[in-house]
Design a protein around this motif. Structure first.
Motif, short mmCIF file in Angstrom:
data_model
loop_
_atom_site.label_atom_id
_atom_site.label_comp_id
_atom_site.label_asym_id
_atom_site.label_seq_id
_atom_site.Cartn_x
_atom_site.Cartn_y
_atom_site.Cartn_z
N ILE A 41 21.89 99.87 17.42
CA ILE A 41 22.29 98.55 17.87
C ILE A 41 23.11 97.87 16.79
O ILE A 41 22.66 97.73 15.66
CB ILE A 41 21.06 97.71 18.23
CG1 ILE A 41 20.37 98.38 19.42
CG2 ILE A 41 21.43 96.26 18.52
CD1 ILE A 41 19.30 97.58 20.07
N PHE B 195 15.45 103.40 18.73
CA PHE B 195 16.46 102.38 18.48
C PHE B 195 16.56 102.13 16.98
O PHE B 195 15.54 102.02 16.30
CB PHE B 195 16.09 101.05 19.15
CG PHE B 195 16.39 101.02 20.61
CD1 PHE B 195 17.62 100.59 21.07
CD2 PHE B 195 15.43 101.42 21.53
CE1 PHE B 195 17.90 100.56 22.43
CE2 PHE B 195 15.70 101.40 22.88
CZ PHE B 195 16.95 100.97 23.34
N ARG C 212 27.12 92.96 25.18
CA ARG C 212 28.04 93.25 26.29
C ARG C 212 28.01 92.12 27.30
O ARG C 212 27.09 91.30 27.31
CB ARG C 212 27.62 94.56 26.96
CG ARG C 212 26.20 94.48 27.51
CD ARG C 212 25.69 95.83 28.00
NE ARG C 212 24.24 95.85 27.89
CZ ARG C 212 23.44 96.33 28.82
NH1 ARG C 212 23.92 96.88 29.91
NH2 ARG C 212 22.14 96.30 28.65
N ILE D 5 25.11 100.65 20.69
CA ILE D 5 25.01 99.53 21.63
C ILE D 5 25.38 98.24 20.92
O ILE D 5 24.79 97.89 19.90
CB ILE D 5 23.58 99.44 22.20
CG1 ILE D 5 23.28 100.69 23.03
CG2 ILE D 5 23.41 98.17 23.03
CD1 ILE D 5 21.89 100.72 23.63
N ASP E 262 17.38 97.35 30.75
CA ASP E 262 17.91 98.12 31.89
C ASP E 262 18.22 99.56 31.48
O ASP E 262 17.93 100.52 32.22
CB ASP E 262 19.15 97.44 32.47
CG ASP E 262 20.25 97.19 31.44
OD1 ASP E 262 19.95 97.23 30.22
OD2 ASP E 262 21.40 96.95 31.84
N TYR E 263 18.77 99.72 30.27
CA TYR E 263 19.08 101.06 29.76
C TYR E 263 17.78 101.85 29.53
O TYR E 263 17.66 103.03 29.91
CB TYR E 263 19.89 100.93 28.47
CG TYR E 263 20.15 102.22 27.74
CD1 TYR E 263 20.95 103.21 28.31
CD2 TYR E 263 19.61 102.45 26.47
CE1 TYR E 263 21.20 104.39 27.64
CE2 TYR E 263 19.86 103.63 25.80
CZ TYR E 263 20.65 104.60 26.38
OH TYR E 263 20.89 105.78 25.71
N THR F 232 23.91 106.85 21.35
CA THR F 232 24.76 105.76 21.81
C THR F 232 24.81 104.67 20.75
O THR F 232 23.88 104.52 19.96
CB THR F 232 24.21 105.11 23.09
OG1 THR F 232 22.82 104.89 22.91
CG2 THR F 232 24.41 105.98 24.30
N SER G 62 19.64 105.25 19.97
CA SER G 62 20.62 104.19 20.18
C SER G 62 20.68 103.34 18.92
O SER G 62 19.65 102.88 18.43
CB SER G 62 20.20 103.29 21.34
OG SER G 62 20.20 104.05 22.52
N GLN H 31 17.70 92.77 25.73
CA GLN H 31 18.96 92.81 26.48
C GLN H 31 19.34 94.23 26.92
O GLN H 31 20.30 94.42 27.65
CB GLN H 31 20.09 92.22 25.63
CG GLN H 31 19.99 90.71 25.49
CD GLN H 31 21.31 90.09 25.07
OE1 GLN H 31 22.37 90.54 25.48
NE2 GLN H 31 21.23 89.04 24.25
N ASN H 32 18.58 95.20 26.47
CA ASN H 32 18.87 96.59 26.86
C ASN H 32 17.72 97.24 27.63
O ASN H 32 17.64 98.47 27.71
CB ASN H 32 19.25 97.41 25.63
CG ASN H 32 20.59 96.96 25.08
OD1 ASN H 32 21.62 97.18 25.71
ND2 ASN H 32 20.56 96.28 23.94
N THR I 26 27.52 91.02 31.13
CA THR I 26 26.82 91.54 32.32
C THR I 26 27.01 90.54 33.46
O THR I 26 27.68 89.52 33.30
CB THR I 26 25.31 91.67 32.06
OG1 THR I 26 24.78 90.36 31.83
CG2 THR I 26 25.00 92.55 30.87
#
Lengths: 368, 379
Positions: free
Chosen positions: B57, B8, B90, B87, B111-112, B85, B55, B108-109, B92
């Motif tokens: 951010i 990240f 977002r 990020i 889940d990813y 990606t 990723s 907050q990520n 949800t």
């Protein structure tokens, strides 16, 4: 908007062979102005004209061109609907007599079928031009031509031994094409960019034999009354490169802002492969005048009226004048290089003197 | 799908101390060393380290940064097994929320991250200038069986209070950590580069999220807490060039430093640090004019120099007209310095025009940012 009904081919079969570079590189990938090669200009003309279906008709040394193209997504606008194919005929490469543009395209005619197109552009890369092909396509359509040939009106007909000349009537209909006999001053120079209507091109490929060229085919077509071949004037500047001297002189002439503006424009990007080299460093002792410096160069010496390609090193007290230095070359301290072209990766030893003249520039490769 | 390590880059901050340079773009998108953007450095480091899942951010003024990163192609991160990606916050099922801190941005990520299910997670800051292969740090992290490894560097003692300061034993185990201490106990500063074991990170972030007094920041909250709890936190020492370019002065200094150091790297045989990848502007090579004087400077392609340039960094599409004088300046892309203008010790924002014969910052009392508008466009 991308014009998806046009296929543009860069024709390398008609490119001249430059004696000095013969062993190292073929014409389309000769370094030019520090970071480009000739091929870039033709492909960028296509790209800037919103043409996204492209091919290169390769005569020989496909590995040279492959290396330059890399992932070849530099010139395409849309990398899915557009393409850039390298087309070559391995049998032709083995047999020079049959190694022509038409033989090549015959073998690779799959590209014509796959592309779903109405017009085909065939353009050379040794006439350097900045040209919007949308203009000639519009003309070609409007006139209902089978072939449209791009030409440049020139007053130098008596001084250009390498060119072909178009003879056209007042309506622009081409009557014949002949090699320059140096007799006329004012001539229409064939700058080897043609537009073909698709059915006409397919007809040529079907009926003409191996071993003839597009130009031969057009000449044959001129004898048929029902074939409409017209010419279209190019009003910009043309830099023609046929030999080492042309190459050297054209390169240095482009140091002039006025000349440069004829080929480059902020709305006409010349795309090329990037090497991710850092910016150049000019040191405390450096003295650089009237020169192009490509990225990655490290300069502590003197450079005047010259063009440096990528990652060139000019050591302290070295002097480079009116010279073209190719990538990765090193000019050691105290060396003098004047009116010369120094090949890729060559190291010029300290305090040596290498000097040509403006009319006879020196070519320095690893062998000398 | 399972990955050994997922990376990240935290690139969401504004960089408030960089004045109007960051009005329309996040700090990592700022131009650096005539050709690059700051974020090219961590992204190239990742590419050179062979890390393929990245990723970035973003949050503050993210358009310029998001479009610059795109699919990661500029750094080769668009390959067949790579995932690049961008990020941003977002919406949800639970609603919508900004990222409230560096740790919250990762929380907050989760889940990813669960979908990728890596063994380890590398967290980087998007606004530091350095070249480094992360492989040695990862090996160190594995060998020590660390829950967290923090990369650190020795800084001057008078600068130490700007950083998170680490106290470590001989094996590299971190026994103390203070964020921006007034009286630093050591010179070992955190570089904001972390490798966490994923399972461990997940647990820690969930705990931190539930803690109502936390500001959800790695440096301020998470790391001090972990050391208190006696977790296996180690530090990996880095001894190369590293700069945090958070202020105009440090941005100016780092740019001047690189005039000489850029090429040492590019001539290096070590492929892991040799190349910093970036966007190609498709510019002509730089043109240096007949009466130009260029002395100890870094010049990018596309620049046209007809005047005098000393100890400066000149970006692409910059025009320095004849008689103009530029001394110890960082000139960003598409700037024009008109005839006879003189400018000293300045950073000039992109697309600025410096009018003929104007004189800027001649007193040189401090490094200034010069711009002819409130902030430039998205380019």
């Amino acid at each position: 908007m991308i014009m998806n009904n046009i296929l543009a081919l860069c024709n390398l079969h008609t490119a001249p062979e430059i004696e000095q570079f013969k062993n190292a590189r073929s014409f389309p990938v000769i370094p030019f102005l520090g970071r480009y090669v000739f091929l870039d200009f033709t492909l960028s003309n296509f790209s800037n004209s919103d043409i996204d279906k492209m091919g290169i008709l390769v005569r020989h040394n496909p590995q040279n061109i492959n290396m330059h193209l890399g992932g070849n997504q530099v010139w395409n606008k849309n990398t899915k609907t557009g393409f850039l194919y390298m087309l070559y005929d391995e049998r032709g490469i083995l047999n020079e007599k049959y190694n022509t543009d038409i033989s090549n395209l015959k073998l690779n005619s799959w590209v014509l079928k796959r592309a779903k197109i109405d017009y085909v552009i065939v353009a050379s890369c040794h006439y350097l031009i900045r040209f919007d092909y949308r203009n000639i396509i519009a003309f070609h359509k409007e006139r209902g031509n089978d072939v449209t040939m791009l030409y440049k009106e020139s007053e130098l007909g008596k001084e250009l031994p390498h060119i072909d000349i178009l003879n056209a009537d007042d309506n622009g209909r081409v009557k014949n094409i002949y090699h320059n006999d140096l007799r006329k001053k004012k001539v229409k120079v064939d700058i080897e960019s043609y537009v073909f209507s698709f059915p006409f091109l397919m007809n040529i490929l079907k009926h003409e034999g191996q071993g003839i060229s597009f130009k031969d085919a057009i000449k044959l077509a001129l004898k048929q009354k029902d074939v409409k071949v017209e010419c279209y004037p190019f009003d910009g500047s043309v830099q023609a490169i046929f030999d080492f001297k042309d190459y050297y002189h054209t390169s240095l002439a482009l140091l002039s802002y006025k000349q440069r503006r004829k080929l480059f424009s902020s709305n006409w990007t010349i795309y090329t492969r990037t090497h991710d080299t850092p910016p150049s460093r000019l040191g405390e002792m450096s003295e650089v005048k009237n020169s192009f410096i490509s990225n990655g160069s490290y300069i502590d010496g003197h450079v005047d009226s010259s063009i440096l390609a990528r990652n060139v090193t000019i050591e302290k007290d070295a002097k480079v004048e009116k010279s073209l230095i190719f990538s990765e070359a090193i000019i050691e301290s105290g060396a003098i290089v004047r009116n010369a072209v120094v090949e890729h990766g060559v190291r010029i030893k300290a305090n040596s003197v290498l000097e040509g003249s403006f009319e006879h520039p020196l070519y320095i490769d690893k062998s000398n | 799908m399972s990955k050994d390590i997922v990376s990240f880059i935290l690139a969401g901050g504004k960089g408030t101390r960089l004045s109007s340079l960051t009005r329309k773009r996040a700090k990592p998108a700022i131009s650096f060393a005539a050709r690059y953007r700051i974020i090219d450095f961590p992204l190239s480091n990742l590419a050179n380290s062979g890390f393929d899942t990245v990723s970035t951010i973003t949050q503050y003024e993210s358009i310029a940064l998001n479009s610059y990163i795109g699919n990661g192609e500029k750094w080769g991160l668009n390959g067949c097994r790579s995932i690049s990606t961008v990020i941003s916050p977002r919406q949800t099922e639970e609603g919508a929320s900004w990222f409230f801190g560096t740790a919250d941005a990762i929380y907050q990520n989760i889940d990813y991250l669960e979908k990728l299910n890596p063994d380890n997670v590398l967290i980087l800051s998007g606004d530091h200038i350095y070249r480094m292969s992360y492989n040695d740090m990862l090996n160190f992290h594995k060998k020590r069986r660390a829950d967290l490894t923090i990369c650190s560097i020795e800084v001057a003692i008078d600068e130490a209070s700007r950083f998170g300061i680490i106290n470590a034993d001989k094996t590299g185990r971190v026994i103390g950590f203070e964020e921006k201490p007034k009286e630093p106990k050591s010179r070992l500063a955190s570089m904001g580069i972390y490798i966490f074991k994923f399972d461990f990170l997940k647990r820690v972030l969930i705990e931190d999220h539930a803690n109502l007094t936390s500001t959800h920041d790695f440096g301020k909250d998470i790391i001090p807490h972990l050391i208190q709890n006696n977790s296996r936190v180690y530090t990996y020492r880095y001894d190369g060039y590293w700069r945090d370019v958070g202020t105009l002065k440090s941005l100016h200094d780092a740019n001047l430093d690189i005039i000489d150091s850029m090429h040492e790297f590019s001539k290096s045989d070590d492929d892991l640090v040799r190349h910093i990848y970036t966007e190609d502007t498709h510019s002509l090579p730089a043109y240096i004019g007949k009466n130009a004087i260029v002395d100890h400077s870094l010049i990018n392609q596309g620049a046209i120099i007809l005047g005098t340039v000393r100890d400066s960094v000149i970006s692409n599409e910059v025009l320095i007209e004849k008689g103009a004088f530029v001394d110890r300046c960082i000139i960003m892309n598409d700037v024009t310095i008109e005839e006879g203008a003189r400018i000293y010790d300045a950073i000039v924002a992109p697309h600025t025009i410096i009018k003929a014969h104007s004189v800027i910052n001649e007193s040189r009392s401090q490094i200034i940012l010069y711009t002819d508008k409130d902030g430039d466009d998205y380019e």
